[in-house]
Design an enzyme around this catalytic site. Structure first.
Site, short mmCIF file in Angstrom:
data_model
loop_
_atom_site.label_atom_id
_atom_site.label_comp_id
_atom_site.label_asym_id
_atom_site.label_seq_id
_atom_site.Cartn_x
_atom_site.Cartn_y
_atom_site.Cartn_z
N LYS A 145 1.20 -1.74 -0.02
CA LYS A 145 -0.08 -0.23 -0.31
C LYS A 145 0.72 1.35 -0.51
CE LYS A 145 -0.35 -0.40 5.17
NZ LYS A 145 -1.19 -0.63 5.77
N TYR B 133 18.71 28.45 11.43
CA TYR B 133 17.76 28.90 11.81
C TYR B 133 17.66 28.49 13.73
CZ TYR B 133 16.06 29.79 7.16
OH TYR B 133 15.65 30.16 5.57
C1 LIG Z 1 -0.53 -1.58 6.31
C2 LIG Z 1 -1.42 -3.16 6.67
C3 LIG Z 1 0.27 -4.04 6.90
C4 LIG Z 1 1.39 -4.52 6.24
O1 LIG Z 1 2.02 -3.80 8.44
P1 LIG Z 1 3.02 -4.01 8.51
O2 LIG Z 1 3.32 -3.28 9.79
O3 LIG Z 1 3.13 -2.70 7.62
O4 LIG Z 1 3.41 -5.03 7.78
C5 LIG Z 1 -0.88 -5.20 7.34
N1 LIG Z 1 -2.38 -5.34 7.65
C6 LIG Z 1 -2.91 -5.01 7.29
C7 LIG Z 1 -4.70 -5.09 7.48
C8 LIG Z 1 -2.49 -3.21 6.95
O5 LIG Z 1 -3.10 -2.19 6.81
#
Ligand SMILES: *Cc1c(COP(=O)(O)O)cnc(C)c1O
Length: 367
Positions: free
Chosen positions: A35, A252
């Site tokens: 994702k 800064y």
């Molecule tokens: C993002 C996600 C994962 C993966 O999570 P990680 O901590 O990056 O391994 C797994 N299951 C769902 C439903 C997610 O949304």
């Protein structure tokens, strides 16, 4: 010539991290979670390294279609499912597996007439309190789902709230009790559960961040014992050098004061590249292969580093902001965030290249 900053994506690192997942969860199939454009690494870039995965999981329907168009034949899971009637058609056309976490999504499936039945992952809210049917209503939801003409196979899934802190039993027990009469594959484990909770591996694991070599806890030291390799290196060069007299300040806000004469390198990397502005003095960085620290405040296009441990460094010296030697989590933690956020937020203006790495695939025609 462009600014010297760039990112490199290491395909071998992703391949090896995926192999590690398979060794840790040898009886499970693997949904590779890509994702958010593969956690900022780029779906198309990462894709060649995912061949050994059993499925790909993501959120965005457009991303799912992109993965099919790349030629992926195995399952693709939409982790948040569908949002409107047209999505059923997309899922049907591209053979997507859809998460179903609420009755509204069941209703969308009920009124649809896909050419082929759509496989679903029925999601339980076992305590995360984000998406899913509550344990007490899960069996009834399964009954409703299995009565829908458009629904194919029904997998059972849930998501952990704090697998990274070691606590999964409370949710796993809820899940097991509520699903004890139901058939179907089980999927519970994110990266943290893959690393630390074999009890939860079940039929399909869903690792995301460890595929990219970042720590599920946000702390680099927690993954030291695992052979996880960084999939992204953010690198740049020194474009300026200043020699400070004692009591002079940098940048800064004048947040850093030299307590002695010191050489400071100015690096072409700032928060507009995705480096966190909250990184404090002391955040590690590597200059010409030597670890040192950033000093003073990160500005939009530049940050400043202490050259004391690397007296030979000067304009043109190479800088690793994060990657193989400085884990992204080492930058994230002092900045009050996690590696996930930094890699996802790599700025568009940073040019990205692919390091295809050394492949050990056997020769096709070796006699
Ligand atoms: C993002 C996600 C994962 C993966 O999570 P990680 O901590 O990056 O391994 C797994 N299951 C769902 C439903 C997610 O949304």
């Amino acid at each position: 010539m462009p600014r010297p900053i760039s990112a490199r994506i290491h395909l071998d690192a992703v391949r090896q991290n995926l192999q590690l997942v398979k060794r840790l969860a040898p009886s499970s199939r693997v949904w590779s979670v890509i994702k958010a454009n593969a956690y900022g690494h780029g779906i198309e870039r990462i894709y060649p390294a995912l061949a050994e995965a059993d499925g790909i999981a993501l959120l965005d329907l457009d991303e799912a279609v992109r993965v099919r168009e790349l030629g992926w034949e195995k399952p693709i899971l939409l982790l948040e499912g569908i949002f409107e009637p047209a999505d059923v058609e997309t899922a049907d056309r591209h053979r997507l597996t859809v998460t179903v976490h609420c009755d509204e999504q069941l209703a969308l499936l009920k009124t649809s007439r896909p050419r082929e039945r759509i496989d679903i992952q029925l999601k339980m809210n076992s305590g995360m309190n984000r998406l899913g049917f509550r344990p007490g209503e899960f069996e009834a939801a399964w009954e409703r789902a299995s009565g829908i003409e458009a629904v194919g196979s029904i997998g059972l899934m849930s998501h952990f709230a704090n697998a990274d802190d070691g606590a999964i039993d409370w949710q796993t027990d809820e899940f097991d009790v509520a699903t004890r009469n139901l058939p179907g594959t089980r999927s519970l484990s994110n990266s943290a559960a893959v690393l630390w909770h074999p009890r939860a591996h079940r039929d399909w694991v869903r690792p995301g961040t460890i595929l990219y070599g970042a720590s599920p806890t946000g702390r680099a030291r927690d993954i030291e014992g695992f052979a996880l390799r960084a999939a992204m290196t953010l690198e740049s060069r020194i474009i300026g050098v200043q020699t400070l007299a004692p009591n002079e300040t940098i940048g800064y806000g004048r947040t850093f004061t030299a307590d002695r004469a010191m050489r400071i390198g100015v690096v072409a990397c700032g928060y507009a590249d995705g480096y966190p502005r909250h990184a404090p003095t002391g955040t590690p960085v590597m200059i010409d292969g030597v670890r040192t620290r950033i000093v003073g405040r990160v500005s939009m296009d530049m940050l400043t580093v202490d050259l004391t441990p690397c007296p030979a460094a000067g304009i043109g010296s190479s800088v690793e902001l994060w990657g193989e030697h400085v884990r992204v989590d080492e930058v994230a933690e002092p900045s009050g965030t996690i590696g996930y956020e930094l890699v996802c937020a790599l700025a568009r203006r940073v040019p990205v290249s692919i390091d295809a790495g050394v492949t050990n695939e056997p020769e096709a025609h070796s006699a």
